[in-house]
Design an enzyme around this catalytic site. Structure first.
Site, mmCIF file in Angstrom:
data_model
loop_
_atom_site.group_PDB
_atom_site.id
_atom_site.type_symbol
_atom_site.label_atom_id
_atom_site.label_comp_id
_atom_site.label_asym_id
_atom_site.label_seq_id
_atom_site.Cartn_x
_atom_site.Cartn_y
_atom_site.Cartn_z
ATOM 1 N N GLU A 200 0.856 -1.185 0.000
ATOM 2 C CA GLU A 200 0.000 0.000 0.000
ATOM 3 C C GLU A 200 0.893 1.236 0.000
ATOM 4 O OE1 GLU A 200 -2.575 0.063 3.430
ATOM 5 O OE2 GLU A 200 -2.892 2.222 3.291
ATOM 6 N N ASP A 202 0.325 5.171 0.605
ATOM 7 C CA ASP A 202 -0.588 6.259 0.958
ATOM 8 C C ASP A 202 -0.041 7.564 0.396
ATOM 9 O OD1 ASP A 202 -2.136 4.435 2.295
ATOM 10 O OD2 ASP A 202 -1.204 4.819 4.232
ATOM 11 N N GLU A 205 -2.922 11.217 3.162
ATOM 12 C CA GLU A 205 -3.880 11.039 4.246
ATOM 13 C C GLU A 205 -3.919 12.379 4.938
ATOM 14 O OE1 GLU A 205 -4.441 6.865 5.909
ATOM 15 O OE2 GLU A 205 -2.301 7.232 6.043
ATOM 16 N N HIS A 216 3.884 1.638 2.692
ATOM 17 C CA HIS A 216 3.611 0.450 3.523
ATOM 18 C C HIS A 216 3.923 -0.800 2.701
ATOM 19 C CE1 HIS A 216 1.353 2.454 6.811
ATOM 20 N NE2 HIS A 216 0.780 3.195 5.873
#
Ligand code: NAG
Length: 369
Positions: A200, A202, A205, A216
């Site tokens: 993942e 991001d 955010e 991640h």
């Protein structure tokens, strides 16, 4: 204005022995642009699809749910073919679940009013191609840009724009039978191992007070759930991001995230902002945890090279009130200020707008074409 695509699943679903929506689903169109330095930006006929779990799945001849929690009920669905016979999926009504599009913008509302009552929607959507599969974005040695309006997101709220390494047809889903694939938002995964474990990235955010971008990586089922992140406030830049600050979150701004590579290996993840015609450089990530256990920067780069699926959501956090993003050392919010109950009572209209999504070669997405 009609901004909708009718999902026609019948033939594909019958062939795969899947459950069918009881009525055709009307999916909001969201044009995006794929860019290259040689060819400029080419408009893509993309749409957004709601996560599979936001649909009602019930018995063919009745109203009994075929779900048990986030999995399928074993009595109705002991196997895929029995499940397809016993159960139907209701088409989602996007507006009533907080999702709408207009031109190249998608708006996500956390709460929606139904019959005068405020209902928790907290939608999560994915970018779908004209072929009914998720758009696989290959961003190693590339960049992605998006215009964002986070002005109505208070402490504790999270407007998320990120990549997960789902499979293109949405068919990988160990927790339930494949019921509709990507065209019904199936097959979610992330580095917290929701659905299943996968890489993942991001990209954003954020709320109006704080923001972070975080890698991640995962190796098999071992994911870097904390991740390698960059949050300007946590780095000591306390006047950088917020209403009236260097990046002024009371207005729309462009977020550009670049994935530099050398010799096919990811070497840096960097961020800049564009607002009022001004480019504002921000931080850089050049390492991402333990290469041996989770894959680290190398693994993150390999996933970006294979291609990942764009996800967008709006959510809040009953467990930690999003303090990891915006309170204490991470942002100006007070402890407990960002609780879901505070947000619901004080900011019931909180919503995020993502628009003008462009991805491709480094330097190709912000030339204004
Ligand atoms: C988008 O749809 C239009 C109209 O059908 C078509 O002419 C165009 O080639 C499509 N674009 C892409 C990138 O496929």
């Amino acid at each position: 204005m009609i901004t909708a695509a009718i999902v026609s699943l019948l033939a594909a679903s019958l062939a795969a022995g899947q459950s069918l929506p009881s009525t055709a689903e009307v999916r909001p169109l969201l044009p995006t642009w794929k860019c290259s330095n040689s060819g400029g930006c080419v408009r893509q006929n993309t749409s957004v699809v709601l996560d599979w779990d936001m649909r009602s799945i019930h018995t063919t001849n009745g109203a009994t749910s075929c779900k048990s929690g986030t999995k399928m009920d074993k009595s109705q669905c002991p196997d895929a073919s029995t499940c397809a016979k016993n159960c139907v999926i209701e088409a989602a009504d996007y507006a009533s679940l907080g999702v709408s599009t207009s031109g190249n913008a998608v708006t996500l509302y956390h709460y929606v009013r139904t019959g005068g009552k405020l209902v928790n929607a907290s939608p999560r959507i994915y970018l779908l191609g004209e072929d009914g599969k998720y758009v696989m974005m290959s961003l190693l040695n590339g960049e992605i840009s998006v215009d964002v309006d986070l002005s109505t997101l208070p402490c504790g709220e999270n407007g998320a724009f990120y990549l997960s390494e789902m499979v293109a047809d949405g068919s990988k889903n160990p927790n339930q039978f494949n019921t509709g694939g990507a065209a019904l938002g199936n097959g979610y995964c992330d580095a917290q191992c929701q659905g299943y474990c996968c890489n993942e990235m991001d990209i954003l955010e954020a709320n109006s007070q704080a923001n972070a971008f975080t890698g991640h990586p995962c190796k098999g089922n071992t994911c870097d759930s904390g991740g390698c992140g960059y949050n300007p406030y946590a780095q000591g830049q306390k006047g950088f991001y917020g209403p009236g600050k260097t990046v002024d979150t009371s207005k729309v701004f462009t977020v550009v995230t670049q994935f530099q590579a050398s010799g096919g290996r990811l070497t840096g993840i960097s961020r800049k902002y564009i607002q009022n015609g001004r480019t504002i450089n921000s931080g850089n990530i050049n390492g991402c945890g333990n290469e041996g256990s989770t894959g680290g920067m190398t693994g993150m780069g390999q996933a970006l090279g294979r291609g990942m699926v764009l996800a967008m959501s709006i959510w809040n956090d009953a467990a930690q009130n999003m303090a990891w993003l915006d309170a204490g050392n991470n942002g100006p919010c007070q402890s407990g200020q960002g609780s879901p109950s505070n947000i619901q009572s004080q900011h019931p209209d909180t919503h995020v707008v993502f628009s003008n999504i462009r991805w491709g070669d480094i330097g190709s997405t912000t030339k204004g074409n």
